[in-house]
Design a protein around this motif. Structure first.
Motif, PDB file in Angstrom:
ATOM      1  N   GLU A  13     -18.304 -20.953  15.791  1.00 12.21           N
ATOM      2  CA  GLU A  13     -18.934 -20.020  14.859  1.00 12.21           C
ATOM      3  C   GLU A  13     -19.062 -20.566  13.450  1.00 12.21           C
ATOM      4  O   GLU A  13     -19.998 -20.231  12.736  1.00 12.21           O
ATOM      5  CB  GLU A  13     -18.137 -18.697  14.823  1.00 12.21           C
ATOM      6  CG  GLU A  13     -18.317 -17.902  16.115  1.00 12.21           C
ATOM      7  CD  GLU A  13     -17.252 -16.830  16.305  1.00 12.21           C
ATOM      8  OE1 GLU A  13     -16.701 -16.384  15.278  1.00 12.21           O
ATOM      9  OE2 GLU A  13     -16.966 -16.468  17.456  1.00 12.21           O
ATOM     10  N   THR A  14     -18.117 -21.383  13.017  1.00 10.14           N
ATOM     11  CA  THR A  14     -18.190 -21.852  11.620  1.00 10.14           C
ATOM     12  C   THR A  14     -18.297 -23.356  11.523  1.00 10.14           C
ATOM     13  O   THR A  14     -18.285 -23.907  10.430  1.00 10.14           O
ATOM     14  CB  THR A  14     -16.951 -21.400  10.828  1.00 10.14           C
ATOM     15  OG1 THR A  14     -15.800 -22.012  11.421  1.00 10.14           O
ATOM     16  CG2 THR A  14     -16.780 -19.899  10.868  1.00 10.14           C
ATOM     17  N   GLY A  15     -18.398 -24.037  12.655  1.00 13.01           N
ATOM     18  CA  GLY A  15     -18.576 -25.483  12.614  1.00 13.01           C
ATOM     19  C   GLY A  15     -17.349 -26.238  12.162  1.00 13.01           C
ATOM     20  O   GLY A  15     -17.421 -27.362  11.672  1.00 13.01           O
ATOM     21  N   GLN A  16     -16.183 -25.603  12.268  1.00  9.90           N
ATOM     22  CA  GLN A  16     -14.929 -26.259  11.875  1.00  9.90           C
ATOM     23  C   GLN A  16     -14.627 -27.423  12.825  1.00  9.90           C
ATOM     24  O   GLN A  16     -14.779 -27.285  14.034  1.00  9.90           O
ATOM     25  CB  GLN A  16     -13.791 -25.231  11.949  1.00  9.90           C
ATOM     26  CG  GLN A  16     -12.446 -25.772  11.624  1.00  9.90           C
ATOM     27  CD  GLN A  16     -12.364 -26.220  10.160  1.00  9.90           C
ATOM     28  OE1 GLN A  16     -12.635 -25.443   9.255  1.00  9.90           O
ATOM     29  NE2 GLN A  16     -12.067 -27.490   9.966  1.00  9.90           N
ATOM     30  N   THR A  17     -14.213 -28.558  12.277  1.00 13.41           N
ATOM     31  CA  THR A  17     -13.770 -29.673  13.107  1.00 13.41           C
ATOM     32  C   THR A  17     -12.299 -29.456  13.459  1.00 13.41           C
ATOM     33  O   THR A  17     -11.502 -29.165  12.581  1.00 13.41           O
ATOM     34  CB  THR A  17     -13.896 -31.005  12.344  1.00 13.41           C
ATOM     35  OG1 THR A  17     -15.200 -31.073  11.788  1.00 13.41           O
ATOM     36  CG2 THR A  17     -13.625 -32.182  13.254  1.00 13.41           C
ATOM     37  N   VAL A  18     -11.962 -29.558  14.754  1.00 10.24           N
ATOM     38  CA  VAL A  18     -10.576 -29.369  15.166  1.00 10.24           C
ATOM     39  C   VAL A  18     -10.149 -30.544  16.040  1.00 10.24           C
ATOM     40  O   VAL A  18     -10.871 -30.945  16.940  1.00 10.24           O
ATOM     41  CB  VAL A  18     -10.389 -28.047  15.948  1.00 10.24           C
ATOM     42  CG1 VAL A  18      -8.954 -27.928  16.466  1.00 10.24           C
ATOM     43  CG2 VAL A  18     -10.740 -26.845  15.088  1.00 10.24           C
ATOM     44  N   VAL A  19      -8.994 -31.129  15.729  1.00  7.34           N
ATOM     45  CA  VAL A  19      -8.415 -32.166  16.587  1.00  7.34           C
ATOM     46  C   VAL A  19      -7.051 -31.646  17.036  1.00  7.34           C
ATOM     47  O   VAL A  19      -6.228 -31.276  16.208  1.00  7.34           O
ATOM     48  CB  VAL A  19      -8.244 -33.503  15.831  1.00  7.34           C
ATOM     49  CG1 VAL A  19      -7.534 -34.517  16.727  1.00  7.34           C
ATOM     50  CG2 VAL A  19      -9.590 -34.033  15.373  1.00  7.34           C
ATOM     51  N   MET A  20      -6.861 -31.581  18.383  1.00  9.84           N
ATOM     52  CA  MET A  20      -5.655 -30.981  18.911  1.00  9.84           C
ATOM     53  C   MET A  20      -4.925 -31.970  19.821  1.00  9.84           C
ATOM     54  O   MET A  20      -5.541 -32.605  20.663  1.00  9.84           O
ATOM     55  CB  MET A  20      -6.024 -29.712  19.696  1.00  9.84           C
ATOM     56  CG  MET A  20      -4.878 -29.104  20.494  1.00  9.84           C
ATOM     57  SD  MET A  20      -5.375 -27.577  21.309  1.00  9.84           S
ATOM     58  CE  MET A  20      -6.382 -28.213  22.648  1.00  9.84           C
ATOM     59  N   VAL A  21      -3.628 -32.101  19.597  1.00  9.79           N
ATOM     60  CA  VAL A  21      -2.817 -32.903  20.507  1.00  9.79           C
ATOM     61  C   VAL A  21      -2.191 -31.948  21.510  1.00  9.79           C
ATOM     62  O   VAL A  21      -1.636 -30.917  21.146  1.00  9.79           O
ATOM     63  CB  VAL A  21      -1.710 -33.654  19.739  1.00  9.79           C
ATOM     64  CG1 VAL A  21      -0.716 -34.270  20.711  1.00  9.79           C
ATOM     65  CG2 VAL A  21      -2.304 -34.713  18.834  1.00  9.79           C
TER      66      VAL A  21
END
Lengths: 825, 257
Positions: free
Chosen positions: B207-215
């Protein structure tokens, strides 16, 4: 479990440094006090008792002469020689020194074994016309002294005596008071010595002190007292030591305070250490340790810490005493040479330190036994520790504080220190108990304020400072005690000084009075004095005689009111008359039967042909003669002349006032030899000096308690840093810079230290005022004074010291890598 | 040591979308000599902006170390990391700290929140550390999306695990960072709360184009991502687009995990 205790000590030794330091300082303080006391006792015994220790027996008599007994005693087979001690007081003129000085003269024993005098040069006198003197006489070997001795009627006879040697009195505390001379018995008698006040006896060959004592006791009259030489030495020392023993007990009171504060710091350290070790303790319980064993392991740790720290403290105390003794030496008010370490001091130090440490660890140890085995398996609980301050503590605190405060208030109002003192002790104990509850909310409130000023780090610090109320309260209480006592003393001393100064000013309103022995002063003297550097104002005082209402002539002073008033510090007791008024001292008012406001006729003296005048009477409480307006005195006594000069010294540099007094003495001596200079300023300066020294010493002593408390602040922070490693890591990850993290801890330290010292100053200031009111109110008119600057300085110093205490923990915290937050414990 | 398969060079992907985070030749070595452990043995990887990427791998594969280096929490032994156009390895500690505060959001597995602050204070903490105020509209939007309106005044110990993670996500999203790093965000949660948290992360990307990197080590968590990067023995060992739990499991089996 012993292996666990030892392993704990090895692993966590660093964390115990703060408790150890607290114990070391407190124990060191106590031991140093005891050692110094013993040292000064043995020094006095060596010096004051020197003349007795080698005598087998000493005979003293309160009443009669012992002169007749000498021959009888010498006839005894057990007695070797008898040295009667003749004493006289003479005045001596030393060539090249102005004026004459008092010389206390005593006879030297003929027999070498009873001579105790140590010579730094020359020899002891052998015949009449010779004298050995102490340093204080400031004479040299070969000088010829002119000695004036006075007989019972006050008639002076003058003779000459040559100085043969200088006697060194070593550490004798009275050596500096006045000069002493040592002469032969015959010379002492010539100089007015009546009968011997004591006989010192040496044993005959082959006889012991016991036999001498027995034989002599049987031989002397009943009113004479016989003691062994050692007993007499002890007695002489004890007479002189009365004051220093009192001083030692005062010091021990402060030692006790230091010990109590140290106890608080230790209890806190152990509580935090064990809180950190919850999981370890739980693991021990899981693998089968009983609560008893856990408690024993904690107490064992405390015992080991206490023993080590006490031993260090004892060593530190002895070292400190040796240092003080070496630095102060024989010049100090308390005689010290070398160190004498009584075993009791070592024992007391070890006992106090160890017992306090173990006692302080009792409560934390009990808490440790309540750790459930399951706690080992749970992850670390992030919820803040909630500890409810005990209701018992609250009730007990109120029960002590409320009646104690009432008692104290009553004592101040009465005023009676015997009521106020127990009230003060009770209420202080109550306040210490209540502080546990009162401090955290105050810290929280101040923290909210600080949060507005200091931004996020300050707000976080406020939260951190109150998340473990009991720990914060304990840390703050330790500091509170030290600061309360310090400020109580500072404020109390200021009020004492103000009261004493006001009292002195009323009693001695003039700084310096110059008056002639013979009555008349040269008229030009006042001008000369007025021009002397350091003299602020001067006023001439006319002296003459006037006829009183009964026709007898009485002495009278005449002053110009405005001129004289400018020289006075206080006109409370010395009321200056204007025209038509006379100040009548009480000793004249009674026989003349006059009271305030009565009319009094003076000067109706038929011989002088001066008209009588009417005056309004003011009765004053003073030793002066009648006091009139100068013009009117001249009218009544045309022959009135300059009788006194009153001087007021400049206040700009109080330290210089004594120099000015010396200068005035010189000026006066040159202008008019038989003139007396009375410097009341000197008395005032002396009292000031005593108060200053006392204040400095006590503040220093209480400073020890404050230092220990500040170690506690640093300690609590250091442990918090360890505890909050994860949290600090998280903050760093979220964008808290190293500087901000250091700031956070600095704020936390300042909050706790600042609140504790501010509360301490308020409480202590009240104690100081109440104490001063209840003590000084009994003595005279009370002047209360709060030295705001010093009080503010206490708060600032304690807060800044708290800030400094945060530096090391903060450095450590700032090194925490952000990753620590994620790499869970 | 397995041979890397399906490796897509970082440079290639840079051409397709803007890179939010990029690493080149990243090495992290603990210890020296014989006992040296290479947590990262040369990693080149790019994370596109507006994408939800999961980093997976067996225990000890270096996935957490990689995230710490990418997020400026840890310093690499060699190699370079860029956040947008900013190279991180040349930054001093204070510069890195400010960069984390402004441009990176964090969600950790546990101990996410400061116990002395309530939920609202925790959420605005990174902004306040920089002396900034949150944009009220955006704050409301984030709070509404995470369903935290009723919980803002609560302290962390008054919140459930899932609620705590939602507060952490709100804190991570509020500064509109270049990238949100999430380290096992569901590790301590039950499966329902876990799904909720993953859904919220995913919707913030969509929805907001947030970049997320998850381990993560959980394949079903990784399935919420647009892309999965596989790590083994400190090296890149695979790259899956549009993963499902099954394809992730297959890829992990291929690594011998």
């Amino acid at each position: 479990m012993r292996s666990v205790v030892l392993a704990q000590l090895r692993t966590h030794a660093a964390r115990l440094i703060a408790s150890t330091l607290a114990v070391v300082i407190a124990v060191g303080f106590v031991v140093a006090t005891l050692v110094l006391n013993e040292t000064s006792r043995s020094t006095v015994l060596d010096t004051v008792g020197a003349r007795y220790v080698h005598a087998a027996a000493v005979v003293t008599s309160e009443g009669g002469s012992l002169a007749d007994d000498v021959a009888d005693l010498e006839a005894l087979s057990s007695v070797g020689v008898v040295a009667p001690a003749y004493e006289a007081g003479v005045s001596a003129e030393v060539p090249g020194r102005p004026g004459s000085q008092y010389l206390s003269v005593q006879s030297v024993a003929d027999a070498p074994q009873l001579r105790w005098e140590q010579l730094s040069s020359g020899r002891l006198p052998r015949e009449v016309g010779e004298v050995a003197v102490t340093d204080r006489a400031r004479a040299e070997v070969g000088d010829v002294l002119t000695v004036s001795a006075y007989d019972a009627d006050g008639e002076a006879t003058t003779s000459q005596a040559t100085v043969t040697g200088i006697v060194d009195l070593r550490g004798d505390p009275q050596a500096g008071l006045f000069a002493r001379g040592f002469v032969t018995e015959a010379q002492a008698r010539d100089w007015g010595a009546g009968f011997p006040a004591e006989l010192r006896i040496a044993a005959g060959p082959g006889f012991g002190a016991d036999e001498v004592l027995r034989d002599v006791t049987a031989a002397v009259p009943g009113d004479a007292v016989v003691r062994t030489g050692e007993a007499q030495a002890e007695r002489a020392a004890a007479a002189l030591m009365g004051n220093t023993t009192a001083l030692a007990s005062v010091l021990l009171v402060f030692g006790t305070i230091a010990v109590v504060v140290a106890g608080l710091v230790i209890a806190n350290t152990f509580a935090v250490l064990l809180a950190q070790r919850t999981r370890e303790l739980a693991l021990l319980r899981c693998v089968g340790a009983t609560p008893r064993q856990v408690r024993r392991s904690v107490l064992g740790e405390a015992l080991a810490t206490g023993l080590v720290a006490s031993a260090l403290g004892v060593a530190a105390g002895i070292g400190l005493a040796a240092l003080i003794s070496a630095v102060a030496g024989s010049n100090s008010a308390i005689p010290l040479s070398g160190v004498a370490v009584p075993l009791s001091a070592v024992g007391a130090g070890m006992l106090v330190g160890t017992v306090v440490t173990v006692l302080a660890a009792l409560a934390p140890a009990r808490a440790a036994t309540r750790v459930a085995p399951l706690a080992a398996l749970r992850p670390v609980d992030p919820a803040p520790l909630r500890s409810r301050p005990g209701v018992l503590r609250l009730v007990l605190g109120l029960l002590l504080a409320v009646p104690g405060t009432a008692l104290m208030g009553g004592g101040a109002a009465m005023p009676d220190v015997r009521v106020a003192l127990p009230g003060g002790v009770l209420s202080f104990l109550g306040i210490v108990l209540l502080a546990q509850r009162a401090v955290p909310p105050v810290v929280a409130a101040v923290g909210r304020l600080a949060g507005r000023l200091g931004g996020v780090p300050a707000r976080l610090a406020a939260g951190n400072a109150t998340r473990n109320p009991r720990r914060t309260a304990a840390t703050a209480t330790a500091l509170l005690i030290g600061v309360t006592l310090t400020s109580a003393f500072v404020v109390g001393a200021a009020s004492t000084r103000a009261t004493a100064t006001a009292g002195l000013a009323a009693e001695f309103p003039t700084d310096v009075v110059v008056e002639g022995f013979a009555g008349e002063l040269p008229g030009s003297l006042e001008n000369t004095l007025a021009r002397t550097d350091g003299v602020a104002r001067s006023a001439p005082v006319l002296a003459g005689t006037v006829a009183g209402p009964d026709g007898d002539l009485v002495g009278a002073f005449g002053v110009d009111r405005a001129e004289a008033a400018a020289t006075l510090r206080s006109t409370e007791d010395l009321v200056l008359p204007g025209p038509g008024q006379v100040s009548v001292p009480e000793w004249l008012a009674d026989p003349w039967a006059v009271r305030d406001g009565d009319r009094l006729t003076l000067g109706g003296d038929p011989d002088r042909e001066v008209p009588a005048r009417q005056f309004t009477v003011r009765v004053v409480d003073a030793d002066n003669p009648l006091l009139l307006d100068a013009t009117e005195l001249r009218a009544l006594a045309p022959d009135a002349s300059l009788g006194q000069v009153w001087l007021r010294l400049a206040d700009d540099d109080p330290a210089r006032q004594l120099d000015v007094l010396d200068r005035i003495t010189d000026v006066v001596a040159e202008a008019s030899p038989d003139t007396q200079v009375t410097g009341l300023i000197a008395q005032r300066a002396e009292i000031d000096e005593i108060l200053d020294v006392l204040l400095l010493v006590v503040t220093g002593l209480l400073g020890v308690a404050v230092v220990i408390a500040l170690i506690g602040v640093g300690n609590t922070l250091a442990l918090s840093v360890v505890e909050r490693r994860q949290e600090n890591g998280l903050l760093r990850a979220l964008g808290l810079t190293r500087g901000q993290l250091r700031g956070l801890l600095a704020w936390e330290a300042m909050l706790v230290a600042g609140v504790a010292s501010a509360l301490g100053v308020v409480v202590g200031g009240s104690y100081g005022l109440i104490g001063a009111a209840s003590v000084l109110g009994q003595v005279g008119d009370l002047v209360l004074d709060v030295p705001w600057l010093q009080v503010a300085a206490i708060v600032v110093v304690a807060t800044v010291a708290g800030l400094l205490a945060s530096v090391l923990p903060a450095r450590r915290a700032a090194r925490t890598a952000p990753v620590a937050a994620i790499a869970a414990a | 040591m397995s041979v890397p398969v399906m490796t897509v060079p970082g440079e290639l992907r840079t051409g397709e979308t803007t890179a939010a985070v990029r690493a080149a030749g990243l090495r992290k070595t603990y210890g020296t000599g014989e006992t040296a452990v290479h947590a990262l043995a040369g990693v080149d990887v790019t994370f596109a902006a507006g994408e939800f990427t999961a980093i997976m791998g067996p225990s000890g594969s270096g996935k957490s170390t990689l995230m710490h280096c990418l997020a400026g929490l840890d310093t690499a032994t060699a190699g370079e990391v860029w956040l947008g156009d900013t190279p991180l390895t040349s930054l001093r500690d204070d510069q890195l700290t400010v960069l984390r505060r402004r441009r990176i959001g964090f969600v950790f597995q546990s101990f996410n929140l400061l116990p002395v602050l309530d939920a609202r204070e925790n959420i605005v903490l990174p902004l306040q550390l920089g002396g900034l105020r949150p944009d009220p509209a955006w704050f409301d939007a984030v709070i509404a999306r995470l369903g935290l309106r009723e919980r803002l005044g609560h302290r962390p110990h008054e919140l459930s695990g899932g609620q705590q993670q939602r507060v952490a996500i709100a804190r991570a999203l509020l500064p509109r960072p270049d990238v949100v790093f999430a380290d096992e965000p569901t590790g301590n949660l039950d499966s329902r709360s876990g799904a909720e948290v993953l859904g919220l992360l995913r919707s913030s990307v969509k929805e907001t184009g947030q970049t997320v990197v998850m381990v993560t080590h959980d394949p079903s968590a990784a399935a919420y991502a647009d892309r999965v990067v596989l790590l083994a023995g400190g090296r890149l060992a695979g790259d899956l687009a549009d993963p499902t739990a099954e394809s992730v499991l297959d890829a992990l089996r291929g690594l011998g995990a």
